[in-house]
Design an enzyme around this catalytic site. Structure first.
Site, PDB file in Angstrom:
ATOM      1  CB  THR A  21     -18.256   3.023 -10.506  1.00  0.00           C
ATOM      2  OG1 THR A  21     -17.993   3.435 -11.836  1.00  0.00           O
ATOM      3  CG2 THR A  21     -16.964   3.063  -9.712  1.00  0.00           C
ATOM      4  CB  CYS A  38     -27.081   2.780 -15.145  1.00  0.00           C
ATOM      5  SG  CYS A  38     -28.043   3.851 -16.228  1.00  0.00           S
ATOM      6  CB  SER A  66     -22.692   6.779 -18.700  1.00  0.00           C
ATOM      7  OG  SER A  66     -21.971   6.342 -19.821  1.00  0.00           O
ATOM      8  CB  ALA A  81     -18.036  16.546 -10.290  1.00  0.00           C
ATOM      9  CE  LYS A  92     -16.890   4.172 -21.982  1.00  0.00           C
ATOM     10  NZ  LYS A  92     -16.827   4.959 -20.798  1.00  0.00           N
ATOM     11  CG  ASP A 105     -15.777   2.754 -18.469  1.00  0.00           C
ATOM     12  OD1 ASP A 105     -17.009   2.655 -18.467  1.00  0.00           O
ATOM     13  OD2 ASP A 105     -15.176   3.610 -19.138  1.00  0.00           O
TER      14      ASP A 105
END
Ligand code: SPV
Ligand code: MN
Length: 627
Positions: free
Chosen positions: A278, A275, A273, A388, A232, A292
């Site tokens: 992936t 939501c 993130s 995690a 990021k 991403d």
């Protein structure tokens, strides 16, 4: 010999000195020499693209105990981040802005000189007694118009090892690039470590972004979202570069959706993130290119995209054989995987929502853990952290798309924007055109804060195009760039709004099952090719019941009821009007350079909602719109 190489020589092995001197760009040597001068490592280790160098990094990550080889499956290791270092840190992340300039009010910024002095103060001598590892990375496939080179100096073997799994090697690219070639720079130190090799000085955590020098500084953190500079952090620099050069750097997944007769249609998808990004990219039967970050360019008036990365740093919570069979299988097989912040017991990793019972004790980010263990503040420590994660290389996945390294990228058929919206937007809809999609779905994207960032969860917020945390240019400029980008294309990608988090108006329960997104993808794939009809609603084109019923049967072998359809796809006028109000207020109050088009498009949407309300009332079944 140039003066920078001369300074570096005493800290390098002969072989490493060779590797470095073969790079023709003196700016590379300068950056490393200045990093070394500031942080004062005992040794410097240069990692080329060779299998030997890469294996050495992995061995060191284990030898230094930053990663623990306590897991039984070969190739699996676990890393723990500190209790206060379990996610991206918005407070500690700041843009260094030259005096007299300002980014949008919604962004965290600090005077450049002041910020540089501060972060350099924290980095001073930070690597005393340690090795500084130098990594060369290619963002995007090598040898392509998309390629951006990156260089990171770090004292963390875990960070360097993660970069092997997540990025394409770039040493060879640096060798080929000319003496004046451009590259992004990252300087990272984990800072002071405890006996478990975990960063401890979290109150001195700093993540500063210097646009003027294309440099990122990160210190006193190990969490990969803060420390793996190419994730990021370099993304923020890339957004800026893209803005100057007329392309788009986006927080988007990339996937191939497989349609009838072997057709494959590529989609990009922006989700904040945690939501569903992936898991969308990993739907069984479809193929993944990335989960991403995507770079998107106009090549001969066609939108083409690449994955900037080559691996996944994914959320492990809720990965189970039912909802994410492919990843689950990978995590249970031998092969290179770095787990972070899971619970370990008897050589096996455990996480929340894995579909089986968790042990009542073990080792986790708090050290030795037992059920009922509390933190300093008296809160129960969960067995594994919600945030995690696992890191794996995409090429180890059986569903990895063969176009991953295509230097031309893939042609985008569709783009989706997905937030976390309990009340207003339907689960899937298609915009009227590019501009409507960018404004009504992208710029209006609403979500709630999640465990992926440090701080309170569940706070509603606007997250423009899911890029809010990473945007490094004025927000209005970003909207303008997106609008312009589509206008120049022969056939812009079809824009969709998706919402996996719509809740029942009456009982507050989620209206969709986790797997339903697969049906939406298949519907979008057909819409890109105009193969199903749709219903025009005030907020976009909606799927027809018959088409979804067929797809639910075909994809999930489920009987989809009319009742569910009506609940999910009714237009909720009051909630939609309130949403427009919130979005307008956000831009009016925070974004002085908002393009007028945003207000115009929202004004028209409001008008359509009011007109429909006058005819059908507050809650409008899709079927009334159809007739
Ligand atoms: C996200 O939080 O959006 C991620 C993980 O993809 S991080 O590396 O933390 O950005
Ligand atoms: Mn992300």
């Amino acid at each position: 010999m140039n003066p920078y190489l001369e300074v570096l020589q005493p800290k390098l092995s002969k072989a490493d000195y060779q590797k470095l001197s073969q790079i023709a760009n003196p700016n590379v040597h300068e950056f490393i020499a200045k990093a070394s001068d500031l942080c004062h490592p005992e040794r410097i280790s240069i990692c080329s693209d060779s299998a030997e160098d890469i294996a050495y990094v992995r061995r060191q990550a284990v030898a230094t105990c930053e990663e623990k080889a306590i897991l039984t499956l070969p190739g699996h290791t676990v890393h723990f981040d500190g209790e206060h270092d379990q996610g991206r840190d918005r407070q500690a992340t700041k843009y260094l802005v030259p005096r007299g300039l300002s980014l949008s009010k919604a962004l965290n910024q600090i005077d450049r000189q002041e910020g540089l002095a501060e972060v350099r103060g924290v980095l001073k001598d930070a690597m005393n007694g340690r090795t500084m590892i130098v990594r060369f990375i290619s963002l995007g496939p090598p040898n392509s118009v998309f390629t951006i080179l990156g260089l990171q100096c770090t004292d963390s073997w875990y960070v360097a090892h993660s970069e092997d799994l997540l990025y394409r090697p770039g040493y060879g690219e640096f060798l080929k690039a000319g003496p004046k070639s451009d590259f992004l720079r990252v300087l990272h130190s984990a800072g002071k470590l405890n006996e478990d090799m975990v960063s401890v000085e979290h109150e001195k955590k700093r993540i500063y972004i210097d646009n003027m020098d294309n440099t990122i500084y990160s210190v006193n953190t190990q969490y990969a979202g803060n420390s793996v500079g190419f994730k990021k952090l370099a993304f923020r620099l890339a957004i800026r570069k893209a803005s100057y050069e007329g392309w788009l750097a986006e927080h988007m997944l990339l996937m191939g959706a497989h349609g009838p007769n072997g057709r494959k249609t590529f989609f990009a998808g922006a989700f904040p993130s945690a939501c569903g990004k992936t898991s969308t990219a990993m739907l069984p039967g479809e193929t993944i290119l990335g989960d991403d970050i995507a770079y998107i360019r106009d090549i001969d008036q066609v939108a083409r995209a690449v994955n900037v990365e080559a691996g996944i740093f994914g959320i492990i919570q809720d990965i189970n054989p039912k909802d994410d069979a492919l990843i689950f299988k990978l995590l249970e097989s031998p092969g290179e995987v770095i787990f972070s912040n899971v619970l370990v017991k008897d050589g096996k990793p455990y996480w929340l929502g894995m579909g089986s019972d968790l042990p009542k004790d073990g080792v986790n980010f708090s050290g030795a853990w037992y059920e009922g263990k509390k933190d300093e503040a008296g809160n129960q420590i969960p067995p594994a952290h919600k945030n995690a994660r696992y890191a794996v290389a995409l090429k180890n996945l059986e569903n990895c798309d063969p176009e991953l390294d295509n230097p031309q990228g893939v042609e985008l058929g569709g783009v989706m924007y997905g937030g976390r919206d309990a009340k207003a937007y339907v689960p899937v809809q298609q915009s009227f055109d590019w501009e409507h999609g960018i404004i009504a779905y992208g710029a209006s994207l609403e979500t709630e804060t999640t465990f992926a960032t440090i701080g309170e969860e569940g706070v509603p917020e606007i997250n423009m195009m899911s890029i809010q945390d990473f945007i490094s240019i004025p927000l209005g400029q970003n909207i303008r760039n997106n609008l312009e980008f589509g206008k120049k294309l022969k056939k812009p990608p079809v824009v969709f709004g998706v919402n996996y988090f719509l809740r029942d108006k009456d009982n507050g329960k989620f209206l969709n099952a986790i797997q339903d997104k697969h049906v939406w993808i298949k519907w979008m794939e057909l819409r890109v090719h105009n193969e199903v009809d749709a219903i025009e609603s005030p907020t976009g084109y909606l799927p027809k019941y018959e088409d979804l019923r067929r797809l639910f049967k075909q994809v999930l072998n489920k009987d989809y009821s009319k009742e569910d359809y009506v609940k999910q796809f009714s237009i909720r006028v009051p909630e939609n009007l309130a949403k427009i109000e919130r979005v307008q207020r956000f831009y009016q109050e925070n974004v002085s350079d908002t393009p007028l088009e945003l207000f115009g498009i929202l004004y028209l949407q409001r008008g359509r909602l009011l007109k429909a309300k006058a005819r059908f009332g507050d809650y409008i079944s899709p079927e009334s719109l159809e007739s």
